[in-house]
Design an enzyme around this catalytic site. Sequence first.
Site, short mmCIF file in Angstrom:
data_model
loop_
_atom_site.label_atom_id
_atom_site.label_comp_id
_atom_site.label_asym_id
_atom_site.label_seq_id
_atom_site.Cartn_x
_atom_site.Cartn_y
_atom_site.Cartn_z
N ASN A 51 0.87 -1.19 0.00
CA ASN A 51 0.00 0.00 0.00
C ASN A 51 0.90 1.23 0.00
O ASN A 51 1.46 1.60 1.03
CB ASN A 51 -0.89 -0.04 1.26
CG ASN A 51 -1.74 1.20 1.41
OD1 ASN A 51 -1.84 2.02 0.50
ND2 ASN A 51 -2.36 1.34 2.58
N LYS A 102 0.08 4.25 -0.31
CA LYS A 102 -0.59 5.45 0.23
C LYS A 102 -0.33 6.64 -0.70
O LYS A 102 -0.25 6.45 -1.91
CB LYS A 102 -0.13 5.70 1.67
CG LYS A 102 -0.27 4.43 2.52
CD LYS A 102 -0.09 4.66 3.98
CE LYS A 102 -0.23 3.33 4.71
NZ LYS A 102 -0.16 3.44 6.15
N HIS A 146 -9.65 1.26 5.23
CA HIS A 146 -8.35 1.51 5.87
C HIS A 146 -8.55 2.51 7.00
O HIS A 146 -9.36 3.44 6.89
CB HIS A 146 -7.35 2.04 4.83
CG HIS A 146 -5.95 2.04 5.36
ND1 HIS A 146 -5.50 3.01 6.22
CD2 HIS A 146 -4.93 1.18 5.18
CE1 HIS A 146 -4.23 2.73 6.55
NE2 HIS A 146 -3.86 1.63 5.93
N GLU A 158 -6.87 4.95 7.93
CA GLU A 158 -6.65 6.36 7.55
C GLU A 158 -7.90 6.94 6.89
O GLU A 158 -8.21 8.12 7.04
CB GLU A 158 -5.41 6.46 6.64
CG GLU A 158 -4.13 6.25 7.44
CD GLU A 158 -2.99 5.63 6.67
OE1 GLU A 158 -3.00 5.64 5.42
OE2 GLU A 158 -2.06 5.12 7.33
N GLU A 187 -5.48 -4.75 10.75
CA GLU A 187 -4.46 -3.73 10.95
C GLU A 187 -4.73 -2.97 12.23
O GLU A 187 -5.51 -1.99 12.23
CB GLU A 187 -4.46 -2.74 9.78
CG GLU A 187 -4.20 -3.37 8.43
CD GLU A 187 -3.61 -2.36 7.46
OE1 GLU A 187 -2.51 -2.61 6.98
OE2 GLU A 187 -4.23 -1.32 7.22
N GLY A 246 2.39 2.42 10.82
CA GLY A 246 3.35 3.50 10.65
C GLY A 246 4.04 3.92 11.95
O GLY A 246 4.69 4.96 12.00
N SER A 301 3.32 -2.00 10.44
CA SER A 301 4.78 -2.06 10.65
C SER A 301 5.38 -3.44 10.34
O SER A 301 6.27 -3.89 11.06
CB SER A 301 5.13 -1.61 12.07
OG SER A 301 4.72 -0.26 12.26
P1 PGA Z 1 2.73 0.37 7.69
O1 PGA Z 1 1.28 0.58 7.05
O2 PGA Z 1 3.29 -0.91 7.15
O3 PGA Z 1 3.53 1.58 7.26
O4 PGA Z 1 2.55 0.32 9.17
C1 PGA Z 1 0.39 -0.50 6.87
C2 PGA Z 1 -0.90 0.00 6.27
O5 PGA Z 1 -1.35 1.09 6.62
O6 PGA Z 1 -1.52 -0.67 5.42
#
Ligand code: PGA
Length: 252
Positions: free
Chosen positions: A9, A11, A98, A100, A170, A176, A215
Amino acid sequence: MRKKIVAGNWKMNMTRETGLSLVDEIYQALGNNADSGVKVILAPPFPFLFEVRDWVHQENSIFISAQNCHHEANGAFTGEVSAECLASYDCNYCIVGHSERRLYFHEDDELINLKIQRLLHNNISPIFCCGESLDERENESHFEVVGAQIQSGLKGLKKNQLLKVVVAYEPVWAIGTGKTATPEQAQEMHAFIREKLAEVLGNEASQVSILYGGSVKPDNAKELFSQADIDGGLIGGASLDSSDFLAIIHSF
Ligand code: PGA
């Protein structure tokens, strides 16, 4: 047998130059590796999708995913992209729900359910994200929260539709942040999610791929992926670096 999947992803990252060179590096490394048994999915921002699709031939096991779509088929929704449009470009997957999008764009379970229905109507597999916040983990309501997300997000789907969904667990506190759920914490939640799916699917719940996200890095992927109900990962930060992303793919 359910599929093993590693999805990147991106983003809102990368420009045409950096993005396409990342794809090139991944493609060069995986091009002849169609039999590795791992399905690789790239979810770049919209402008990249179809250039990437034309580049990575699907027989080489690289698929494309959108990061979002609108829940209506078409109309006056400036700035939005429909599932119908994505399907007409042979997009295979779309991330939905997601954290976000839930947080910054106020998407709730009801809207997420509409998007999932719209995607399935267009034969696109939703990569449906769920996961609890830090507060919810700390006050031990994480199973309740994720159970409710699954219940509402996948509401009304028929068995054959549910079998096309990829679930991504997640935990919001791990996205992140560099903090990963322990393999035990992740496995416990994945098993719980599979049980929830089994309420509709029965034994066929074993066919649904459930990915872990938050992460995932080359140094923790192997242990996470070795858990019984973890079928791969949804990778954010580490998907922007070809050597990290490839190392994660090779962690199975
Ligand atoms: P990350 O993001 O691996 O940077 O923690 C995962 C995601 O948001 O799908």
